[in-house]
Design a protein around this motif. Structure first.
Motif, PDB file in Angstrom:
ATOM      1  N   THR A 433     -29.853 -81.984 -91.752  1.00  0.00           N
ATOM      2  CA  THR A 433     -29.447 -81.354 -90.492  1.00  0.00           C
ATOM      3  C   THR A 433     -30.411 -80.239 -90.108  1.00  0.00           C
ATOM      4  OG1 THR A 433     -27.128 -81.859 -90.966  1.00  0.00           O
ATOM      5  CG2 THR A 433     -27.568 -80.174 -89.313  1.00  0.00           C
ATOM      6  N   LEU A 434     -30.804 -79.411 -91.064  1.00  0.00           N
ATOM      7  CA  LEU A 434     -31.756 -78.331 -90.782  1.00  0.00           C
ATOM      8  C   LEU A 434     -33.095 -78.899 -90.315  1.00  0.00           C
ATOM      9  CD1 LEU A 434     -31.018 -75.990 -93.821  1.00  0.00           C
ATOM     10  CD2 LEU A 434     -30.633 -75.436 -91.406  1.00  0.00           C
ATOM     11  N   THR A 435     -33.563 -79.952 -90.982  1.00  0.00           N
ATOM     12  CA  THR A 435     -34.846 -80.546 -90.610  1.00  0.00           C
ATOM     13  C   THR A 435     -34.789 -81.120 -89.207  1.00  0.00           C
ATOM     14  OG1 THR A 435     -35.233 -81.119 -92.923  1.00  0.00           O
ATOM     15  CG2 THR A 435     -36.608 -82.214 -91.284  1.00  0.00           C
ATOM     16  N   MET A 436     -33.737 -81.869 -88.901  1.00  0.00           N
ATOM     17  CA  MET A 436     -33.609 -82.459 -87.566  1.00  0.00           C
ATOM     18  C   MET A 436     -33.521 -81.379 -86.497  1.00  0.00           C
ATOM     19  SD  MET A 436     -31.039 -85.700 -88.085  1.00  0.00           S
ATOM     20  CE  MET A 436     -31.574 -87.158 -88.996  1.00  0.00           C
ATOM     21  N   ILE A 440     -36.236 -81.075 -83.498  1.00  0.00           N
ATOM     22  CA  ILE A 440     -35.822 -81.194 -82.096  1.00  0.00           C
ATOM     23  C   ILE A 440     -36.169 -79.938 -81.329  1.00  0.00           C
ATOM     24  CG2 ILE A 440     -33.811 -81.386 -80.582  1.00  0.00           C
ATOM     25  CD1 ILE A 440     -32.570 -83.206 -82.751  1.00  0.00           C
ATOM     26  N   ASP A 441     -35.939 -78.772 -81.934  1.00  0.00           N
ATOM     27  CA  ASP A 441     -36.297 -77.516 -81.270  1.00  0.00           C
ATOM     28  C   ASP A 441     -37.800 -77.440 -81.032  1.00  0.00           C
ATOM     29  OD1 ASP A 441     -35.445 -74.694 -80.459  1.00  0.00           O
ATOM     30  OD2 ASP A 441     -36.995 -74.275 -81.951  1.00  0.00           O
ATOM     31  N   MET A 442     -38.593 -77.890 -81.999  1.00  0.00           N
ATOM     32  CA  MET A 442     -40.040 -77.888 -81.823  1.00  0.00           C
ATOM     33  C   MET A 442     -40.446 -78.811 -80.673  1.00  0.00           C
ATOM     34  SD  MET A 442     -43.056 -79.718 -82.341  1.00  0.00           S
ATOM     35  CE  MET A 442     -42.686 -80.964 -83.564  1.00  0.00           C
ATOM     36  N   TRP A 716     -36.550 -84.705 -99.255  1.00  0.00           N
ATOM     37  CA  TRP A 716     -37.965 -84.906 -98.913  1.00  0.00           C
ATOM     38  C   TRP A 716     -38.225 -86.362 -98.544  1.00  0.00           C
ATOM     39  CZ3 TRP A 716     -42.071 -87.887-100.195  1.00  0.00           C
ATOM     40  CH2 TRP A 716     -43.331 -87.476 -99.750  1.00  0.00           C
ATOM     41  N   TYR A 717     -37.684 -87.286 -99.312  1.00  0.00           N
ATOM     42  CA  TYR A 717     -37.915 -88.716 -99.045  1.00  0.00           C
ATOM     43  C   TYR A 717     -37.324 -89.127 -97.693  1.00  0.00           C
ATOM     44  CZ  TYR A 717     -37.506 -93.775 -99.403  1.00  0.00           C
ATOM     45  OH  TYR A 717     -37.570 -95.122 -99.145  1.00  0.00           O
ATOM     46  N   LEU A 718     -36.067 -88.742 -97.443  1.00  0.00           N
ATOM     47  CA  LEU A 718     -35.411 -89.154 -96.206  1.00  0.00           C
ATOM     48  C   LEU A 718     -36.075 -88.531 -94.986  1.00  0.00           C
ATOM     49  CD1 LEU A 718     -31.657 -88.907 -97.299  1.00  0.00           C
ATOM     50  CD2 LEU A 718     -33.013 -90.992 -96.990  1.00  0.00           C
ATOM     51  N   MET A 719     -36.372 -87.236 -95.056  1.00  0.00           N
ATOM     52  CA  MET A 719     -36.906 -86.554 -93.886  1.00  0.00           C
ATOM     53  C   MET A 719     -38.389 -86.828 -93.678  1.00  0.00           C
ATOM     54  SD  MET A 719     -34.528 -85.078 -92.176  1.00  0.00           S
ATOM     55  CE  MET A 719     -33.785 -86.700 -92.449  1.00  0.00           C
ATOM     56  N   HIS A 720     -39.124 -87.084 -94.745  1.00  0.00           N
ATOM     57  CA  HIS A 720     -40.523 -87.475 -94.581  1.00  0.00           C
ATOM     58  C   HIS A 720     -40.605 -88.797 -93.817  1.00  0.00           C
ATOM     59  CE1 HIS A 720     -44.424 -89.277 -95.772  1.00  0.00           C
ATOM     60  NE2 HIS A 720     -44.855 -88.029 -95.694  1.00  0.00           N
ATOM     61  N   ILE A 730     -42.782 -80.995 -87.628  1.00  0.00           N
ATOM     62  CA  ILE A 730     -42.737 -79.770 -88.422  1.00  0.00           C
ATOM     63  C   ILE A 730     -43.099 -80.096 -89.868  1.00  0.00           C
ATOM     64  CG2 ILE A 730     -40.966 -78.730 -86.962  1.00  0.00           C
ATOM     65  CD1 ILE A 730     -38.951 -79.450 -89.217  1.00  0.00           C
ATOM     66  N   PRO A 731     -43.608 -79.117 -90.608  1.00  0.00           N
ATOM     67  CA  PRO A 731     -43.803 -79.340 -92.047  1.00  0.00           C
ATOM     68  C   PRO A 731     -42.469 -79.246 -92.773  1.00  0.00           C
ATOM     69  CG  PRO A 731     -44.430 -77.099 -91.459  1.00  0.00           C
ATOM     70  CD  PRO A 731     -44.089 -77.791 -90.169  1.00  0.00           C
ATOM     71  N   LEU A 732     -42.347 -79.972 -93.867  1.00  0.00           N
ATOM     72  CA  LEU A 732     -41.138 -79.869 -94.689  1.00  0.00           C
ATOM     73  C   LEU A 732     -41.251 -78.608 -95.543  1.00  0.00           C
ATOM     74  CD1 LEU A 732     -40.394 -83.560 -95.713  1.00  0.00           C
ATOM     75  CD2 LEU A 732     -38.887 -82.011 -94.462  1.00  0.00           C
ATOM     76  N   SER A 733     -40.955 -77.492 -94.930  1.00  0.00           N
ATOM     77  CA  SER A 733     -41.124 -76.178 -95.556  1.00  0.00           C
ATOM     78  C   SER A 733     -40.129 -75.967 -96.693  1.00  0.00           C
ATOM     79  CB  SER A 733     -40.942 -75.089 -94.494  1.00  0.00           C
ATOM     80  OG  SER A 733     -40.826 -73.821 -95.075  1.00  0.00           O
ATOM     81  N   TRP A 734     -40.542 -75.147 -97.660  1.00  0.00           N
ATOM     82  CA  TRP A 734     -39.655 -74.813 -98.773  1.00  0.00           C
ATOM     83  C   TRP A 734     -38.407 -74.096 -98.276  1.00  0.00           C
ATOM     84  CZ3 TRP A 734     -38.199 -69.791 -99.652  1.00  0.00           C
ATOM     85  CH2 TRP A 734     -38.967 -68.800 -99.046  1.00  0.00           C
ATOM     86  N   THR A 735     -38.494 -73.457 -97.109  1.00  0.00           N
ATOM     87  CA  THR A 735     -37.334 -72.728 -96.586  1.00  0.00           C
ATOM     88  C   THR A 735     -36.178 -73.668 -96.257  1.00  0.00           C
ATOM     89  OG1 THR A 735     -38.255 -72.827 -94.343  1.00  0.00           O
ATOM     90  CG2 THR A 735     -38.786 -70.884 -95.676  1.00  0.00           C
ATOM     91  N   ILE A 736     -36.482 -74.906 -95.867  1.00  0.00           N
ATOM     92  CA  ILE A 736     -35.418 -75.878 -95.579  1.00  0.00           C
ATOM     93  C   ILE A 736     -34.617 -76.157 -96.840  1.00  0.00           C
ATOM     94  CG2 ILE A 736     -34.967 -78.291 -94.952  1.00  0.00           C
ATOM     95  CD1 ILE A 736     -37.397 -78.098 -93.078  1.00  0.00           C
TER      96      ILE A 736
END
Length: 770
Positions: A433-436, A440-442, A716-720, A730-736
């Protein structure tokens, strides 16, 4: 029988343990509500166009990326392949119609539309309509708006300046890929006027823009002829001849709606298998959460239930009878939850329809077959949820229960595994959810390569060049309007296309046309300006220069046989799933009809300016409706599907968090009861309340930490994979990962802290006495 079906003791148990009852019923009801809504949605999506009597014989012709062809292709294929009984083309258009100037969505189709599809007319004869220019079909809703007095077949409508009698009234198309149009007209007779061409059929094979449906003769099979059909089209039809398209397939009508290569339009809907499967999978996971909670809560209460069952065993009841009793109780609890879930689904139905932009009805599930399936499913759910608690409770020996040693023998390792699994899924949902949301915001705020601020796109499809110029002058007089451009094509909103071969390679170029204000008002970033006054000169983007193998210093374009005005930076003309493509910007010829005005405002949020624009437009056009868009609206429309998916996933995540919290609360209840003697002994031997509290909380934290370690690679696998569809991402940042893990950790700590604090501050004497 009475031993099995006497539920007075069970009801008393539920009454004494209100929290247990509420948590179980809440978890099952909410999860079953989602399952009911998504089962209804899934059934509806997979049932699109299943009602047509000829559904097994109808196919849509497709290439590898889309499904649009030139108007003469259908005629050619029917003449060459005897398996084809008939064909039809369709296209859509928005126009102003009627004396009241209502905007109408127009569908153009061939006379065989009603012979091919099982759509019906409320008024009129399907055998006679769409066979001449002198007749229009109106939808029931549009006819009511246009002619409130009724008697529709006695009326005429004005379309594109032509007075047309109403010859039929369309019934709603129902659960179909085709959207019920406001107006339906003959394709062959009206396409030339709607598109402003001298004759759409005279253009032959030039325009590959029309969906083509084929209906085969009964028991005919065209699949064996597809290689020959592909070879045939390569001999004369330019997309295949010039290698722009390389594949040719036919998609059955019932599979068209969920076919990935197709694009939606105003009149044809396209669904998404990925969306359906994702939502349904998450709903089943949430139901699994409820099952896990029931197991954990039931085993947490196993001590008190075991006493009851021990007494019954001592009074002569068999273990098998007690096991059956507990299973039946589980089934009844599921049935009660299902009834509540049906009520909740009815309440949530409008919200669900609004988010997914659909029209499901839970009442459609109430049929004899569906009720039978539901009964079987709920019994199986009851068996699944009840078997583990029943096994744990009934395996206890009465003597162990009486002695009080039963609670010391049940370590329940699988409960801990189930809690860890719940938090694994919760953290994965949080991360996704955070990644999406970030992606989307980007995309909504991405740099598109041109200026989108304070701009309106005002459609003017019915104004000729002179009238358009007059409207532009009127708009420029409005306070708050800085500039106006007349255009034929705007990035993100459509353009013309030129496709051909260049140096023996296929090339496809998007063409954007506008008046002298166009380049400035759109804010295209100029990389080189050749400073020419030639109106025939064109601007090329970087990708177009590369595609035509032109050096940066080039001043003439051999492909278009005209001077080069300059080079502009690559810009996005479609959404961010597509890379930059060759584009040119050219001066619109004086005799071309503009599609729209681009209006540059000082302040987009000024209601006075917007109202004045609407008033000026209506006065100038004689009362025609004024419809405009901002680029913010355009961008939100571009990514509406992604936003819906993110919103639904966010809702699922909130429910998963809540159910997981209830699950770990159950585990805390069970664990603290099991360790009450240990806690008392530790306090007697000098442990402080703080040390005991810390030990208890850390015991539960380790489940979350273990789940987090496993969840990171899963996220990482699903969102990549999901992000790979976008050119800009966006990059898959460690903050996510950190935020997902910390959120789950905070929820877990907050959930168990209360019980742990009470256990740490309890009097050890009370535990030893028990």
């Amino acid at each position: 029988m009475k031993t099995i079906f006497d539920f007075r003791a069970f009801l008393n148990f539920l009454g004494r343990n209100k929290l247990y009852t509420a948590i179980n019923i809440f978890g099952f009801s909410i999860s079953l509500m989602f399952v009911i809504l998504l089962v209804t949605y899934t059934r509806q999506e997979y049932a699109v166009d299943q009602f047509h009597s000829n559904k097994e014989r109808i196919f849509r012709l497709c290439d590898e990326t889309d499904a649009c062809f030139a108007p003469l292709i259908g005629r050619d294929l029917k003449a060459r392949y005897p398996e084809i009984e008939t064909y039809l083309f369709e296209t859509d258009e928005v126009a102003t119609t009627g004396e009241r100037h209502l905007k109408a969505k127009i569908l153009l189709s061939d006379p065989d539309f009603f012979r091919m599809f099982s759509f019906r007319l409320a008024e009129g004869d399907t055998a006679q309509v769409l066979r001449s220019k002198n007749g229009a079909l109106l939808s029931e809703s549009f006819a009511r708006n246009l002619f409130p007095e009724g008697d529709y077949l006695d009326k005429t409508v004005t379309i594109k300046g032509e007075s047309v009698p109403v010859t039929g009234i369309l019934r709603p198309f129902g659960n179909s890929q085709f959207v019920t149009p406001d107006v339906m007209l003959s394709f062959e007779e009206w396409a030339p006027l709607v598109y402003g061409w001298d004759g759409v059929l005279k253009r032959g094979y030039a325009s590959a823009s029309f969906p083509l449906y084929l209906m085969l003769k009964p028991h005919a099979d065209l699949s064996a002829k597809m290689p020959d059909m592909l070879s045939h089209l390569k001999t004369y039809y330019w997309p295949y001849k010039d290698d722009h398209a390389r594949e040719l397939t036919i998609i059955p009508l019932t599979e068209v709606y969920l076919s990935n290569p197709l694009y939606a339009s105003e009149q044809i809907r396209i669904g998404s298998k990925t969306l359906i499967n994702t939502f349904f999978s998450v709903a089943m996971l949430i139901l699994l959460f409820a099952v896990i909670n029931y197991i954990n809560l039931s085993t947490a209460q196993s001590e008190s239930r075991a006493r009851e069952m021990a007494v019954r065993r001592l009074l002569g009841c068999s273990r098998k009878a007690l096991f059956t009793r507990l299973i039946v109780e589980s089934v009844l609890l599921c049935i009660l939850s299902l009834l509540i879930a049906l009520l909740l689904a009815g309440i949530a139905e409008p919200i669900f329809n609004r988010i997914l932009q659909t029209h499901i009805s839970v009442s459609n599930l109430f049929s004899a077959s569906n009720l039978g399936i539901g009964v079987v499913a709920i019994i199986l759910l009851g068996l699944l949820t009840g078997v583990i608690p029943a096994s744990v409770i009934t395996r206890a020996r009465p003597i162990d229960v009486v002695r009080g040693s039963f609670r010391h023998k049940t370590k329940m390792v699988y409960n801990k595994i189930l809690i860890g699994f719940q938090y694994l899924i919760t953290i994965v949902l949080l991360g996704c959810t955070l990644t999406m949301s970030r992606q989307i915001d980007m995309m909504l705020h991405a740099d598109l390569g041109f200026d989108t601020a304070n701009k309106l796109y005002l459609s003017i499809p019915d104004l000729n060049p002179g009238q358009s110029a007059g409207l532009k002058n009127q708009l420029l007089q409005i306070a708050g309007v800085e500039n106006v451009a007349l255009v034929r094509g705007v990035p993100m909103l459509g353009s013309n296309n030129t496709s051909d071969t260049w140096h023996d390679r296929p090339i496809s170029i998007q063409r954007f046309e506008g008046d002298s204000s166009y380049l400035k008002i759109m804010g295209f970033r100029i990389l080189r300006d050749n400073r020419t006054d030639d109106r025939k000169a064109i601007w090329l983007n970087e990708t177009a220069m590369q595609a035509m193998e032109l050096p940066d210093s080039a001043s003439y374009c051999e492909y278009f046989k005209c001077p080069i005005a300059g080079i502009v930076q690559d810009f996005r003309y479609r959404d961010l799933t597509h890379p930059a493509e060759p584009c040119i910007i050219e001066h619109m010829q004086d005799n071309y009809w503009p599609w729209a005005c681009i209006i540059q405002l000082t302040n987009l949020d000024s209601p006075v300016t917007l109202r004045t624009i609407e008033r000026v437009y209506r006065e100038y056009t004689g009362g025609m409706p004024c419809e405009y868009k901002t680029y913010d609206e355009v961008m939100h429309q571009q990514y509406a599907a992604q936003q819906r998916m993110s919103d639904i996933l966010f809702g699922f995540t909130l429910v998963a968090i809540l159910i997981s919290a209830l699950g770990i609360l159950a585990m805390a209840t069970y664990f603290i009861r099991q360790r009450s003697m240990e806690i008392a002994v530790r306090k007697v031997f000098g442990s402080t309340n703080r040390e005991v509290l810390q030990r208890l909380v850390l015991h539960f934290v380790r489940y979350v930490l273990a789940a987090f370690v496993i969840a990171v690679p899963v996220i990482w696998y699903l969102m990549h994979d999901w992000l790979s569809q976008y050119v800009l991402r966006i990059p898959l940042s460690w903050t996510i990962f950190a935020l997902a893990g910390l959120t789950a950790l905070a929820i877990a700590v907050a959930t168990v802290f209360g019980q742990s604090w009470r256990a740490a501050n309890s009097n050890p004497v009370d535990a030893i006495k028990r």
